[in-house]
Write a protein that holds these residues in place. Structure first.
Motif, mmCIF file in Angstrom:
data_model
loop_
_atom_site.group_PDB
_atom_site.id
_atom_site.type_symbol
_atom_site.label_atom_id
_atom_site.label_comp_id
_atom_site.label_asym_id
_atom_site.label_seq_id
_atom_site.Cartn_x
_atom_site.Cartn_y
_atom_site.Cartn_z
ATOM 1 N N CYS A 1 -20.373 -11.152 2.599
ATOM 2 C CA CYS A 1 -21.245 -9.973 2.610
ATOM 3 C C CYS A 1 -21.378 -9.409 4.018
ATOM 4 C CB CYS A 1 -22.617 -10.332 2.047
ATOM 5 S SG CYS A 1 -22.633 -10.719 0.276
ATOM 6 N N GLU A 2 -21.520 -10.296 4.992
ATOM 7 C CA GLU A 2 -21.630 -9.848 6.387
ATOM 8 C C GLU A 2 -20.366 -9.113 6.813
ATOM 9 O OE1 GLU A 2 -21.971 -11.806 10.873
ATOM 10 O OE2 GLU A 2 -22.228 -13.053 9.087
ATOM 11 N N ARG A 3 -19.236 -9.632 6.391
ATOM 12 C CA ARG A 3 -17.956 -9.025 6.777
ATOM 13 C C ARG A 3 -17.767 -7.660 6.117
ATOM 14 N NH1 ARG A 3 -12.463 -12.543 7.296
ATOM 15 N NH2 ARG A 3 -11.117 -10.938 8.204
ATOM 16 N N VAL A 4 -18.161 -7.540 4.849
ATOM 17 C CA VAL A 4 -18.045 -6.256 4.155
ATOM 18 C C VAL A 4 -19.035 -5.248 4.729
ATOM 19 C CG1 VAL A 4 -18.318 -5.101 1.922
ATOM 20 C CG2 VAL A 4 -17.149 -7.293 2.038
ATOM 21 N N ASN A 5 -20.226 -5.706 5.099
ATOM 22 C CA ASN A 5 -21.233 -4.801 5.658
ATOM 23 C C ASN A 5 -20.743 -4.081 6.902
ATOM 24 O OD1 ASN A 5 -24.382 -6.555 4.854
ATOM 25 N ND2 ASN A 5 -22.842 -5.590 3.579
ATOM 26 N N LEU A 6 -19.834 -4.708 7.651
ATOM 27 C CA LEU A 6 -19.296 -4.085 8.847
ATOM 28 C C LEU A 6 -18.437 -2.870 8.527
ATOM 29 C CD1 LEU A 6 -18.301 -7.269 10.897
ATOM 30 C CD2 LEU A 6 -20.309 -5.821 11.201
ATOM 31 N N LEU A 7 -18.074 -2.712 7.249
ATOM 32 C CA LEU A 7 -17.245 -1.582 6.835
ATOM 33 C C LEU A 7 -18.078 -0.401 6.353
ATOM 34 C CD1 LEU A 7 -14.511 -3.503 4.791
ATOM 35 C CD2 LEU A 7 -14.444 -2.855 7.195
ATOM 36 N N GLN A 8 -19.394 -0.474 6.499
ATOM 37 C CA GLN A 8 -20.248 0.580 5.954
ATOM 38 C C GLN A 8 -19.894 1.954 6.515
ATOM 39 O OE1 GLN A 8 -24.445 0.089 6.751
ATOM 40 N NE2 GLN A 8 -25.028 1.841 5.495
ATOM 41 N N ASP A 9 -19.777 2.069 7.839
ATOM 42 C CA ASP A 9 -19.493 3.369 8.435
ATOM 43 C C ASP A 9 -18.110 3.883 8.057
ATOM 44 O OD1 ASP A 9 -21.962 3.274 9.632
ATOM 45 O OD2 ASP A 9 -21.212 2.493 11.536
ATOM 46 N N GLU A 10 -17.243 2.980 7.686
ATOM 47 C CA GLU A 10 -15.873 3.363 7.333
ATOM 48 C C GLU A 10 -15.762 3.808 5.881
ATOM 49 O OE1 GLU A 10 -11.498 1.120 7.214
ATOM 50 O OE2 GLU A 10 -13.105 0.335 8.486
ATOM 51 N N LEU A 11 -16.578 3.213 4.985
ATOM 52 C CA LEU A 11 -16.412 3.447 3.552
ATOM 53 C C LEU A 11 -17.557 4.223 2.915
ATOM 54 C CD1 LEU A 11 -14.926 -0.012 2.517
ATOM 55 C CD2 LEU A 11 -13.723 2.141 2.844
ATOM 56 N N ILE A 12 -18.735 4.213 3.526
ATOM 57 C CA ILE A 12 -19.846 5.061 3.057
ATOM 58 C C ILE A 12 -20.175 6.015 4.192
ATOM 59 C CG2 ILE A 12 -22.220 5.138 2.209
ATOM 60 C CD1 ILE A 12 -21.944 2.399 1.114
ATOM 61 N N ARG A 13 -19.551 7.161 4.170
ATOM 62 C CA ARG A 13 -19.712 8.083 5.300
ATOM 63 C C ARG A 13 -19.944 9.502 4.807
ATOM 64 N NH1 ARG A 13 -14.586 10.299 6.408
ATOM 65 N NH2 ARG A 13 -12.906 9.323 5.217
ATOM 66 N N TRP A 14 -20.694 10.208 5.595
ATOM 67 C CA TRP A 14 -20.987 11.605 5.288
ATOM 68 C C TRP A 14 -19.730 12.430 5.516
ATOM 69 C CZ3 TRP A 14 -25.511 12.828 3.108
ATOM 70 C CH2 TRP A 14 -25.810 14.176 2.929
ATOM 71 N N PRO A 15 -19.359 13.308 4.585
ATOM 72 C CA PRO A 15 -18.123 14.081 4.752
ATOM 73 C C PRO A 15 -18.241 15.078 5.896
ATOM 74 C CG PRO A 15 -19.362 14.881 2.870
ATOM 75 C CD PRO A 15 -20.064 13.638 3.343
ATOM 76 N N ASN A 16 -17.156 15.212 6.649
ATOM 77 C CA ASN A 16 -17.136 16.175 7.749
ATOM 78 C C ASN A 16 -16.147 17.294 7.442
ATOM 79 O OD1 ASN A 16 -19.027 14.783 9.413
ATOM 80 N ND2 ASN A 16 -17.449 13.322 9.967
#
Length: 421
Positions: A166-181
């Motif tokens: 879970c800790e390792r996946v949480n580090l991917l938050q900014d990469e996979l749950i991101r506001w569209p630009n």
């Protein structure tokens, strides 16, 4: 709470710690520990003999010696062919072998600098085996003990593997749950598009919906010291009856029209202020919203320039038409939440009183929701009766939001009249 309650709560905490940390080893892991101990003894004896030799012979032997320490990505208790067998034994609806491979590659190729250190003496397992084990725990409401028997690992070790995943996946938050630009325009949908009863001219001039804002609750166990230990009522039912604010997590979400999460915020049930941080963020950074776009949300959320909510008071034909238009979008978020809880059944009740760990599990499920959406469609299901159709009062209203909602309501109603004429 009297002294007896405190003693009982402390006793329960100690019992949980004992079960988690000092669970007896399984047969397979006991054999692994013995093998490792023998290897360490032999290695120490060999090194002592080599060091006793003259320097030239010592250098030659050290260079020729092959390391006896096991590689970090080997599994002594479950070889690769057995991992495939374990994957086949797992319910296909819960854990898909392609998903395991995809998530494994995602973690291997991620840019996050995850620490690969581990506690000495603990079993080393491959990354794919870790993903399979963790997805099994997330996807089905099974105990650590039952998973321990399937994967031939002690319960305490599984506990560590699961939360490190879970800790390792949480580090991917900014990469996979991101506001569209730059790709935001590809996600925009005309507000009137889902209603289907306005003409093309009205649809072209409609505001564009970027996402749907909403929330759901994730039940968790009350922290130690806040539980009614004298109650004989089951804990989940007691939570519903007593409604203690710390017996759930608030999961705030924004999803696009495909059900993909663009925003995820997790807070304690006792924390109030619906979408307050998101509203402030959009106010400070208006460029996050493309011109003419908006978010839609149910009543209870703030009505702002960027967030449209339904009419609550004085609902006539024109207000009713506007509300019906927004309701078509709410079903998208509802289905995304249904899919999230259907795929990750552990979210139906997290039997843990530690807020940070509960938050890590929920965030892991949200991140993996987007990963699974890249692989296939949302899972179908029905919204929980407790979450469907809950009437709420109107939230905070600012003047710009009120003006915009009135203008859109009038334009929608006039468009309908011209279509019917």
């Amino acid at each position: 709470m009297d002294m007896r309650d405190f003693v009982q709560s402390a006793g329960r905490a100690v019992l949980e710690m004992v079960e988690r940390e000092w669970e007896p080893l399984s047969q397979a892991e006991l054999e692994q520990r013995l093998d490792q101990a023998v290897e360490e003894i032999l290695e120490a004896d060999l090194v002592a003999k080599v060091q006793a030799q003259p320097p030239a012979i010592y250098v030659h032997l050290v260079q020729a010696q092959e390391p006896l320490v096991l590689p970090a990505e080997t599994v002594k208790s479950a070889p690769p062919d057995e991992e495939e067998h374990l994957a086949q034994e797992t319910d296909d609806d819960a854990v898909d072998s392609y998903a395991v491979k995809h998530i494994t590659e995602l973690l291997q190729n991620s840019k996050s600098h995850y620490s690969k250190s581990r506690l000495a003496g603990r079993a080393r397992i491959s990354l794919s085996h870790t993903v399979l084990l963790s997805l099994t725990l997330l996807s089905k409401r099974v105990s650590y003990r039952s998973v321990s028997g399937r994967f031939r690992l002690e319960k305490g070790n599984i506990h560590r593997i699961y939360f490190s995943f879970c800790e390792r996946v949480n580090l991917l938050q900014d990469e996979l749950i991101r506001w569209p630009n730059g790709e935001a325009r590809d996600l925009l949908c005309p507000l009137y598009a889902l209603l289907g009863n306005t003409g093309p001219e009205e649809a072209q001039g409609a505001p564009q919906v970027l996402g749907i804002l909403g929330h759901t609750r994730i039940p968790i166990r009350l922290p130690i010291g806040k539980q009614n230990v004298d109650s004989t009522m089951p804990e989940v039912k007691r939570m519903k009856e007593e409604a203690h604010p710390d017996s759930w997590l608030n999961l705030e979400l924004v999803c696009d029209r495909r059900g993909r999460f663009l925003h995820c915020q997790i807070s304690k049930g006792s924390e109030t202020g619906r979408a307050a941080s998101l509203r402030d963020r959009l106010g400070r950074q208006p460029r996050l919203m493309p011109p003419g776009s908006c978010l839609v949300a149910r009543a209870g959320y703030p009505l702002t320039e960027h967030i449209l909510t339904p009419h609550v008071s004085r609902v006539g034909p024109r207000e009713g038409l506007f509300n019906k238009t927004l309701e078509a979008y709410f079903s998208i978020l509802d289905q995304a939440v249904v899919s999230l809880k259907a795929r990750f059944q552990r979210l139906r009740y997290l039997d843990m009183g530690n807020y940070e760990r509960a938050r890590a599990v929920v965030l892991t499920a949200c991140i993996l929701h987007n990963v699974f959406l890249d692989i296939g469609p949302l899972l179908e299901g029905e919204l929980d009766a407790e979450e469907a159709g809950v009437a709420e009062e109107e939230g905070d209203v600012d003047e710009e939001g009120l003006r915009r909602r009135e203008a859109i309501t009038d334009a929608l109603y006039k468009g309908l009249e011209s279509t019917c004429a």
